[in-house]
Design a protein around this motif. Structure first.
Motif, PDB file in Angstrom:
ATOM      1  N   PHE A 277       0.686  -1.369  -0.016  1.00  0.00           N
ATOM      2  CA  PHE A 277      -0.031  -0.016   0.014  1.00  0.00           C
ATOM      3  C   PHE A 277       0.726   1.135  -0.150  1.00  0.00           C
ATOM      4  O   PHE A 277       2.069   1.268   0.125  1.00  0.00           O
ATOM      5  CB  PHE A 277      -0.802  -0.073   1.389  1.00  0.00           C
ATOM      6  N   ASP A 278       0.244   2.447  -0.107  1.00  0.00           N
ATOM      7  CA  ASP A 278       1.006   3.676  -0.126  1.00  0.00           C
ATOM      8  C   ASP A 278       1.746   3.827   1.021  1.00  0.00           C
ATOM      9  O   ASP A 278       2.708   4.528   1.192  1.00  0.00           O
ATOM     10  CB  ASP A 278      -0.120   5.069  -0.502  1.00  0.00           C
ATOM     11  N   PHE A 279       1.004   3.474   2.336  1.00  0.00           N
ATOM     12  CA  PHE A 279       1.639   3.543   3.606  1.00  0.00           C
ATOM     13  C   PHE A 279       2.779   2.615   4.019  1.00  0.00           C
ATOM     14  O   PHE A 279       3.219   2.827   5.016  1.00  0.00           O
ATOM     15  CB  PHE A 279       0.465   3.807   4.537  1.00  0.00           C
ATOM     16  N   GLY A 280       2.690   1.506   3.360  1.00  0.00           N
ATOM     17  CA  GLY A 280       3.468   0.362   3.702  1.00  0.00           C
ATOM     18  C   GLY A 280       3.030  -0.965   3.225  1.00  0.00           C
ATOM     19  O   GLY A 280       2.350  -0.892   2.100  1.00  0.00           O
ATOM     20  N   GLU A 281       3.383  -2.046   3.896  1.00  0.00           N
ATOM     21  CA  GLU A 281       3.170  -3.265   3.506  1.00  0.00           C
ATOM     22  C   GLU A 281       2.494  -4.119   4.765  1.00  0.00           C
ATOM     23  O   GLU A 281       3.001  -3.662   5.825  1.00  0.00           O
ATOM     24  CB  GLU A 281       4.488  -4.040   3.171  1.00  0.00           C
ATOM     25  N   ILE A 282       1.540  -5.019   4.392  1.00  0.00           N
ATOM     26  CA  ILE A 282       0.762  -5.813   5.323  1.00  0.00           C
ATOM     27  C   ILE A 282       1.152  -7.524   4.960  1.00  0.00           C
ATOM     28  O   ILE A 282       0.869  -7.641   3.633  1.00  0.00           O
ATOM     29  CB  ILE A 282      -0.550  -5.497   5.156  1.00  0.00           C
ATOM     30  N   ARG A 283       1.723  -8.031   5.846  1.00  0.00           N
ATOM     31  CA  ARG A 283       2.045  -9.483   5.490  1.00  0.00           C
ATOM     32  C   ARG A 283       1.096 -10.184   6.249  1.00  0.00           C
ATOM     33  O   ARG A 283       0.761  -9.980   7.750  1.00  0.00           O
ATOM     34  CB  ARG A 283       3.611  -9.612   6.070  1.00  0.00           C
ATOM     35  N   VAL A 284       0.484 -11.258   5.620  1.00  0.00           N
ATOM     36  CA  VAL A 284      -0.611 -11.730   6.144  1.00  0.00           C
ATOM     37  C   VAL A 284      -0.407 -13.141   6.589  1.00  0.00           C
ATOM     38  O   VAL A 284       0.285 -13.918   5.709  1.00  0.00           O
ATOM     39  CB  VAL A 284      -1.834 -11.752   5.109  1.00  0.00           C
ATOM     40  N   PHE A 285      -0.488 -13.603   7.565  1.00  0.00           N
ATOM     41  CA  PHE A 285      -0.392 -14.993   8.221  1.00  0.00           C
ATOM     42  C   PHE A 285      -1.678 -15.702   8.693  1.00  0.00           C
ATOM     43  O   PHE A 285      -2.625 -15.207   8.473  1.00  0.00           O
ATOM     44  CB  PHE A 285       0.774 -14.989   9.409  1.00  0.00           C
ATOM     45  N   LYS A 286      -1.640 -16.985   9.013  1.00  0.00           N
ATOM     46  CA  LYS A 286      -2.694 -17.450   9.449  1.00  0.00           C
ATOM     47  C   LYS A 286      -3.515 -16.903  10.386  1.00  0.00           C
ATOM     48  O   LYS A 286      -4.500 -16.918  10.343  1.00  0.00           O
ATOM     49  CB  LYS A 286      -2.179 -19.094  10.120  1.00  0.00           C
ATOM     50  N   ASN A 287      -2.640 -16.463  11.688  1.00  0.00           N
ATOM     51  CA  ASN A 287      -3.453 -16.072  12.645  1.00  0.00           C
ATOM     52  C   ASN A 287      -3.222 -14.433  12.884  1.00  0.00           C
ATOM     53  O   ASN A 287      -3.823 -14.007  14.064  1.00  0.00           O
ATOM     54  CB  ASN A 287      -3.142 -16.749  13.857  1.00  0.00           C
ATOM     55  N   PHE A 288      -2.565 -13.794  12.005  1.00  0.00           N
ATOM     56  CA  PHE A 288      -2.287 -12.239  12.320  1.00  0.00           C
ATOM     57  C   PHE A 288      -1.847 -11.693  10.970  1.00  0.00           C
ATOM     58  O   PHE A 288      -1.230 -12.520   9.884  1.00  0.00           O
ATOM     59  CB  PHE A 288      -1.169 -12.139  13.579  1.00  0.00           C
ATOM     60  N   VAL A 289      -1.714 -10.561  11.136  1.00  0.00           N
ATOM     61  CA  VAL A 289      -0.880  -9.503  10.079  1.00  0.00           C
ATOM     62  C   VAL A 289       0.485  -9.057  10.858  1.00  0.00           C
ATOM     63  O   VAL A 289       0.303  -8.639  12.039  1.00  0.00           O
ATOM     64  CB  VAL A 289      -1.697  -8.717   9.334  1.00  0.00           C
ATOM     65  N   VAL A 290       1.461  -8.712  10.044  1.00  0.00           N
ATOM     66  CA  VAL A 290       2.475  -7.873  10.517  1.00  0.00           C
ATOM     67  C   VAL A 290       2.796  -6.754   9.412  1.00  0.00           C
ATOM     68  O   VAL A 290       2.732  -7.166   8.171  1.00  0.00           O
ATOM     69  CB  VAL A 290       3.657  -8.812  10.317  1.00  0.00           C
ATOM     70  N   VAL A 291       2.651  -5.448  10.140  1.00  0.00           N
ATOM     71  CA  VAL A 291       2.599  -4.215   9.179  1.00  0.00           C
ATOM     72  C   VAL A 291       3.887  -3.762   9.534  1.00  0.00           C
ATOM     73  O   VAL A 291       4.163  -3.415  10.614  1.00  0.00           O
ATOM     74  CB  VAL A 291       1.358  -3.719   9.765  1.00  0.00           C
ATOM     75  N   ILE A 292       4.383  -3.412   8.259  1.00  0.00           N
ATOM     76  CA  ILE A 292       5.632  -2.376   8.460  1.00  0.00           C
ATOM     77  C   ILE A 292       5.184  -1.299   7.613  1.00  0.00           C
ATOM     78  O   ILE A 292       4.934  -1.091   6.212  1.00  0.00           O
ATOM     79  CB  ILE A 292       6.770  -3.105   7.815  1.00  0.00           C
ATOM     80  N   MET A 293       5.120   0.055   8.294  1.00  0.00           N
ATOM     81  CA  MET A 293       4.810   1.499   7.624  1.00  0.00           C
ATOM     82  C   MET A 293       6.161   1.933   7.185  1.00  0.00           C
ATOM     83  O   MET A 293       7.268   1.744   7.743  1.00  0.00           O
ATOM     84  CB  MET A 293       4.438   2.250   8.904  1.00  0.00           C
ATOM     85  N   LYS A 294       5.943   2.657   6.310  1.00  0.00           N
ATOM     86  CA  LYS A 294       7.057   3.433   5.502  1.00  0.00           C
ATOM     87  C   LYS A 294       7.412   4.490   6.375  1.00  0.00           C
ATOM     88  O   LYS A 294       6.759   5.203   7.075  1.00  0.00           O
ATOM     89  CB  LYS A 294       6.755   3.917   4.189  1.00  0.00           C
ATOM     90  N   GLU A 295       8.739   4.985   6.117  1.00  0.00           N
ATOM     91  CA  GLU A 295       9.358   6.188   6.951  1.00  0.00           C
ATOM     92  C   GLU A 295       8.804   7.347   6.625  1.00  0.00           C
ATOM     93  O   GLU A 295       8.275   7.567   5.443  1.00  0.00           O
ATOM     94  CB  GLU A 295      10.914   6.121   6.568  1.00  0.00           C
ATOM     95  N   GLY A 296       8.217   8.085   7.695  1.00  0.00           N
ATOM     96  CA  GLY A 296       7.882   9.451   7.516  1.00  0.00           C
ATOM     97  C   GLY A 296       6.496   9.760   7.492  1.00  0.00           C
ATOM     98  O   GLY A 296       5.905  10.803   7.308  1.00  0.00           O
ATOM     99  N   ILE A 297       5.649   8.502   7.237  1.00  0.00           N
ATOM    100  CA  ILE A 297       4.082   8.823   6.959  1.00  0.00           C
ATOM    101  C   ILE A 297       3.407   8.900   8.241  1.00  0.00           C
ATOM    102  O   ILE A 297       4.013   9.018   9.210  1.00  0.00           O
ATOM    103  CB  ILE A 297       3.724   7.419   6.328  1.00  0.00           C
ATOM    104  N   THR A 298       2.234   9.474   7.956  1.00  0.00           N
ATOM    105  CA  THR A 298       1.204   9.779   9.028  1.00  0.00           C
ATOM    106  C   THR A 298       0.047   8.777   8.820  1.00  0.00           C
ATOM    107  O   THR A 298      -0.445   8.764   7.734  1.00  0.00           O
ATOM    108  CB  THR A 298       0.877  11.120   9.223  1.00  0.00           C
ATOM    109  N   VAL A 299      -0.072   7.687   9.931  1.00  0.00           N
ATOM    110  CA  VAL A 299      -1.397   6.882   9.565  1.00  0.00           C
ATOM    111  C   VAL A 299      -2.685   7.634   9.927  1.00  0.00           C
ATOM    112  O   VAL A 299      -2.599   8.241  11.086  1.00  0.00           O
ATOM    113  CB  VAL A 299      -0.853   5.386  10.240  1.00  0.00           C
TER     114      VAL A 299
END
Length: 125
Positions: free
Chosen positions: A7-29
């Motif tokens: 996504f524009d703000f970063g990436e979302i890694r989808v696993f069986k029981n959860f997601v791991v989200v890594i946001m891009k440097e300097g953004i505002t969520v």
């Protein structure tokens, strides 16, 4: 891992029981960014509970209203923040005020995954 979504703000890694989200440097969520998580919850976790892990390897800002919207996702049962010990405790305490699901800080990604898996297992049993 099931899938990595970009996504524009970063990436979302989808696993069986959860997601791991890594946001891009300097953004505002922003609260409107939360719609992506709502869509993911419906597509990948429609029949079961899941957890959210934010892996804070970059520096970024979060509008606290995001947590209010995140708390509305019915099948989301855990929220974990993974960051270096240097993250200000006061920031985490502020964030905790806005979220109504279990919220914990970890300095290690594996510990966060174990905690989330435990909560998901309890809710699904």
């Amino acid at each position: 891992m099931i899938k990595t979504l970009h996504f524009d703000f970063g990436e979302i890694r989808v696993f069986k029981n959860f997601v791991v989200v890594i946001m891009k440097e300097g953004i505002t969520v922003k609260p409107e960014d939360n719609q992506h998580l709502v869509n993911i919850s419906k597509e990948y976790f429609s029949e079961r509970c899941f957890g959210y892990i934010t892996y804070r390897i970059n520096s970024y800002a979060v509008n606290p209203m995001v947590y209010i919207e995140t708390s509305k996702i019915e099948n989301l049962v855990a929220f974990a923040v993974v960051s270096a010990e240097g993250l200000k405790v006061s920031n985490l305490q502020l964030e905790k005020r806005f979220i109504t699901i279990p919220f914990e800080h970890f300095s290690d990604l594996d510990n966060a995954k174990n905690w989330v898996n435990g909560l998901v297992s309890k809710r699904d049993s």
